[in-house]
Scaffold this active site. Sequence first.
Site, PDB file in Angstrom:
ATOM      1  CE1 TYR A 139      -3.688 -11.011  -9.763  1.00  0.00           C
ATOM      2  CE2 TYR A 139      -5.508 -12.515 -10.135  1.00  0.00           C
ATOM      3  CZ  TYR A 139      -4.753 -11.730  -9.279  1.00  0.00           C
ATOM      4  OH  TYR A 139      -5.061 -11.691  -7.945  1.00  0.00           O
ATOM      5  CE  LYS A 197      -6.133 -13.332  -5.078  1.00  0.00           C
ATOM      6  NZ  LYS A 197      -5.963 -13.373  -3.624  1.00  0.00           N
TER       7      LYS A 197
HETATM    8  P1  NAP Z   1       0.788  -7.450   0.508  1.00  0.00           P
HETATM    9  O1  NAP Z   1       0.756  -6.243   1.351  1.00  0.00           O
HETATM   10  O2  NAP Z   1       2.070  -7.768  -0.178  1.00  0.00           O
HETATM   11  O3  NAP Z   1       0.280  -8.680   1.377  1.00  0.00           O
HETATM   12  C1  NAP Z   1       0.407 -10.014   0.952  1.00  0.00           C
HETATM   13  C2  NAP Z   1       0.832 -10.808   2.152  1.00  0.00           C
HETATM   14  O4  NAP Z   1       0.796 -12.215   1.884  1.00  0.00           O
HETATM   15  C3  NAP Z   1       2.257 -10.492   2.561  1.00  0.00           C
HETATM   16  O5  NAP Z   1       2.301 -10.211   3.934  1.00  0.00           O
HETATM   17  C4  NAP Z   1       2.969 -11.769   2.234  1.00  0.00           C
HETATM   18  O6  NAP Z   1       4.165 -11.994   2.915  1.00  0.00           O
HETATM   19  C5  NAP Z   1       1.884 -12.762   2.594  1.00  0.00           C
HETATM   20  N1  NAP Z   1       2.252 -14.123   2.251  1.00  0.00           N
HETATM   21  C6  NAP Z   1       2.781 -14.595   1.090  1.00  0.00           C
HETATM   22  N2  NAP Z   1       3.080 -15.904   1.214  1.00  0.00           N
HETATM   23  C7  NAP Z   1       2.706 -16.269   2.480  1.00  0.00           C
HETATM   24  C8  NAP Z   1       2.762 -17.466   3.218  1.00  0.00           C
HETATM   25  N3  NAP Z   1       3.249 -18.612   2.678  1.00  0.00           N
HETATM   26  N4  NAP Z   1       2.326 -17.485   4.506  1.00  0.00           N
HETATM   27  C9  NAP Z   1       1.837 -16.364   5.083  1.00  0.00           C
HETATM   28  N5  NAP Z   1       1.754 -15.188   4.426  1.00  0.00           N
HETATM   29  C10 NAP Z   1       2.188 -15.137   3.144  1.00  0.00           C
HETATM   30  O7  NAP Z   1      -0.300  -7.352  -0.683  1.00  0.00           O
HETATM   31  P2  NAP Z   1      -1.880  -7.078  -0.733  1.00  0.00           P
HETATM   32  O8  NAP Z   1      -2.118  -6.548  -2.089  1.00  0.00           O
HETATM   33  O9  NAP Z   1      -2.321  -6.331   0.451  1.00  0.00           O
HETATM   34  O10 NAP Z   1      -2.462  -8.560  -0.706  1.00  0.00           O
HETATM   35  C11 NAP Z   1      -3.470  -8.999   0.202  1.00  0.00           C
HETATM   36  C12 NAP Z   1      -4.526  -9.804  -0.548  1.00  0.00           C
HETATM   37  O11 NAP Z   1      -5.284  -8.931  -1.385  1.00  0.00           O
HETATM   38  C13 NAP Z   1      -3.968 -10.892  -1.463  1.00  0.00           C
HETATM   39  O12 NAP Z   1      -4.801 -12.042  -1.398  1.00  0.00           O
HETATM   40  C14 NAP Z   1      -4.096 -10.247  -2.838  1.00  0.00           C
HETATM   41  O13 NAP Z   1      -4.157 -11.194  -3.880  1.00  0.00           O
HETATM   42  C15 NAP Z   1      -5.407  -9.518  -2.657  1.00  0.00           C
HETATM   43  N6  NAP Z   1      -5.715  -8.499  -3.647  1.00  0.00           N
HETATM   44  C16 NAP Z   1      -4.820  -7.506  -3.905  1.00  0.00           C
HETATM   45  C17 NAP Z   1      -5.144  -6.543  -4.863  1.00  0.00           C
HETATM   46  C18 NAP Z   1      -4.157  -5.450  -5.175  1.00  0.00           C
HETATM   47  O14 NAP Z   1      -4.305  -4.801  -6.227  1.00  0.00           O
HETATM   48  N7  NAP Z   1      -3.183  -5.179  -4.343  1.00  0.00           N
HETATM   49  C19 NAP Z   1      -6.350  -6.585  -5.552  1.00  0.00           C
HETATM   50  C20 NAP Z   1      -7.245  -7.621  -5.249  1.00  0.00           C
HETATM   51  C21 NAP Z   1      -6.916  -8.571  -4.302  1.00  0.00           C
HETATM   52  P3  NAP Z   1       5.544 -11.744   2.049  1.00  0.00           P
HETATM   53  O15 NAP Z   1       5.611 -10.272   1.799  1.00  0.00           O
HETATM   54  O16 NAP Z   1       6.627 -12.276   2.916  1.00  0.00           O
HETATM   55  O17 NAP Z   1       5.393 -12.540   0.755  1.00  0.00           O
END
Ligand code: NAP
Length: 260
Positions: free
Chosen positions: A155, A162
């Site tokens: 990570y 984070k």
């Molecule tokens: P996701 O569906 O891939 O969503 C992440 C989003 O962030 C994507 O739409 C991505 O766009 C966008 N992004 C990246 N760079 C950006 C920028 N410069 N400007 C605007 N948007 C941008 O993944 P997710 O897992 O749902 O993530 C959402 C949140 O949950 C994140 O903060 C992640 O760290 C958190 N989270 C996830 C998990 C997990 O296991 N999945 C666990 C805990 C927390 P692109 O696709 O174009 O990069």
Amino acid sequence: MGLLDGKNALVFGVANDHSIAWGIARALHEHGARVGLSSVESLLEKRVRPLAASIGSTFVEPCDVRDDDAVRAVFDRWGAEVGGLDILVHALAFANRDDLDGAFVETSRAGFALALDVSAYSLVALAREARPHLRPGASIVTLTYYGAEKVVAHYNVMGVAKAALEACVRYLAVDLGPAGVRVNAISAGPVRTLAAQGIAGFRTMYGSFRDVAPLRSNITIEDVAGTAVWLASDLARQVTGEVVHVDGGFNVLGVPTPEG
Ligand code: NAP
């Protein structure tokens, strides 16, 4: 009567129908909120607009959160088209793939700055530009992960980002509290999304999670969305500056084994 009737919500971070942001947007809509979406431009027409249409949302705006002008433009448009804002969801993060593998000590200065900018500073930028539109009782919710608290293999720089994000939540909660605006984070257990696939070893970690988490199941976007709805609602009216774990109890384990 919906829990969120009469509330306006703007959700950043929908990439597709597996995104945590999408799970939250859909749940906010189901509970009565009017929902707008913002995402990176390249995803807008093919992915985001059809999802928005499915919940009756016409506010769909592009935004790269590294660009202050782009962030400002979204909120200017929101002010002109919708008006007040009650729920702001920040569900986005980014780090170079190279920095999510190998040794943390190898993280480059540029890679560190990029991860912190997109994944932590962006919450500050969104909160600042949202401020003129936020109504008393408004709720800001962001997404974090256990790697902020403890070292999680691979990570790396995202764990540092984070940790910064969680600190931002506390500082913003104090800044915005007197205006009646709450700021909280949800620390979600592993969810199978596009962003998660970029983390080396995610599949293995995801597979073994349900064997050790006290509630013995994986985490879904609906699980996360349920807590987001609660935080967005007036039921959480005295909750701010918190990191709420939606991880089946994983974070309470000292040594995660199936025996507990
Ligand atoms: P996701 O569906 O891939 O969503 C992440 C989003 O962030 C994507 O739409 C991505 O766009 C966008 N992004 C990246 N760079 C950006 C920028 N410069 N400007 C605007 N948007 C941008 O993944 P997710 O897992 O749902 O993530 C959402 C949140 O949950 C994140 O903060 C992640 O760290 C958190 N989270 C996830 C998990 C997990 O296991 N999945 C666990 C805990 C927390 P692109 O696709 O174009 O990069």
